[in-house]
Scaffold this active site. Sequence first.
Site, short mmCIF file in Angstrom:
data_model
loop_
_atom_site.label_atom_id
_atom_site.label_comp_id
_atom_site.label_asym_id
_atom_site.label_seq_id
_atom_site.Cartn_x
_atom_site.Cartn_y
_atom_site.Cartn_z
N LYS A 260 66.81 48.98 85.07
CA LYS A 260 68.32 48.69 85.42
C LYS A 260 68.86 47.47 84.46
CE LYS A 260 67.06 51.35 88.88
NZ LYS A 260 67.42 52.43 89.28
C1 LIG Z 1 66.43 52.77 90.83
C2 LIG Z 1 67.30 53.15 91.99
C3 LIG Z 1 66.63 53.06 93.16
C4 LIG Z 1 65.48 52.28 93.33
O1 LIG Z 1 64.97 51.14 92.96
P1 LIG Z 1 63.74 50.45 92.91
O2 LIG Z 1 63.88 49.14 92.80
O3 LIG Z 1 62.85 50.99 91.97
O4 LIG Z 1 63.43 50.67 94.53
C5 LIG Z 1 67.53 53.59 94.25
N1 LIG Z 1 68.53 54.05 94.09
C6 LIG Z 1 69.11 54.31 92.95
C7 LIG Z 1 70.22 55.04 92.80
C8 LIG Z 1 68.59 54.00 91.67
O5 LIG Z 1 68.77 54.26 90.50
#
Ligand SMILES: *Cc1c(COP(=O)(O)O)cnc(C)c1O
Length: 372
Positions: free
Chosen positions: A175
Amino acid sequence: MRPLLGEEEASAAAEAVRSGWVAQGPRVASFEEAFAVRVGASHGVAVSSCTTALHLAVHLLDIGPGDEVVVPSLSFIATANAVRYTGATPVFADVDATGNLTAATVERVLTARTRAVMVVHQAGVPADVAELRALCEPRGIPVIEDAACAAGSTYRGAPVGSGALMAAWSFHPRKLLTTGEGGMLTTDDPEWTVRAKRLREHGMSVSAADRHSGGSAVVEQYLETAFNYRMTDIQAAVGLVQLSKLDLIVARRRELAARYHELLPDVTTVRDPAHGTTNYQSFWVWLPEGAPDRTDVLAGLAARGVSARRGIMASHLEPAYAGHPHGPLPMTEAFTQRTLILPLFHDMTNAEQEQVASSLNEVLAGVGVTSP
Ligand SMILES: *Cc1c(COP(=O)(O)O)cnc(C)c1O
């Protein structure tokens, strides 16, 4: 994606280590406050991941076995899994051409058992949450937001997350902002905030940090069966530095995306929707009709030194959801099968971007699809 991490993050983490306070403490509290302000929420509750933030959001609504929560199948699988953790049933709704749920696709799958809708701002593209709320609120159905990828995106002129009942955020390195692993739940509701803080810390009546800083002996109680979803102060130290770079990161990603749009005039790509701006967490492109098979396109790009990825996954097509009932999901299936994600990272050079674009144009034209 390559995270934008530097000396500042390294020394912030080192400072947390040297302070001797490495578990959830003052840096987590500062990060929660600063992040909530940035996304226009009153409160932030830092947790170990977006997945655990999503689980807490569903848990806070007292959702469980026999209940249904509408989610997009077109999402990282954690969205649907967070519903299953509570014993409730995720119900898959289709998306539109922006990759997001709409009032029309959600309305089709509402039942008497629907207890919430979990909308995803997919890959940073803001979903039209006002439209969803207009559908759901009169029916008493809360809309919660999976904003995992959406830090720095905007919706109707305000940051994504402002005005959200609850929004869940991710700080995974895939992210825009990263703390290694980490997440946040934001909300304007003070009672949910108090309970979420308790739920992330074993249901303790007094947080460990407060017990230690309190001076006098405080004996904690365990008020309910809860979880260990804490973030560490080392992570929060990194998060604070990362947050200070968010505007810079978003501006750079939007600049790179605009350049891709120029370099790939004949390809349909992710763009800003009518109701907001995306942070371009992922830059996806649609394979045109008659394009070579996607596996061959990815192989052709790899042979030219370009690491692209398949498009966003569809949860209903994964073995974990085999046999899980769902209605027709035509756009979801087209999206997951006919898109791919191109490299886009802060330090990407013009030459690298040109290499990606010319490689894609070549491969799509069928020039040496598998062996250049
Ligand atoms: C990356 C992601 C998650 C999970 O995030 P984590 O921090 O890795 O648990 C959940 N929902 C979406 C849409 C994502 O892109």
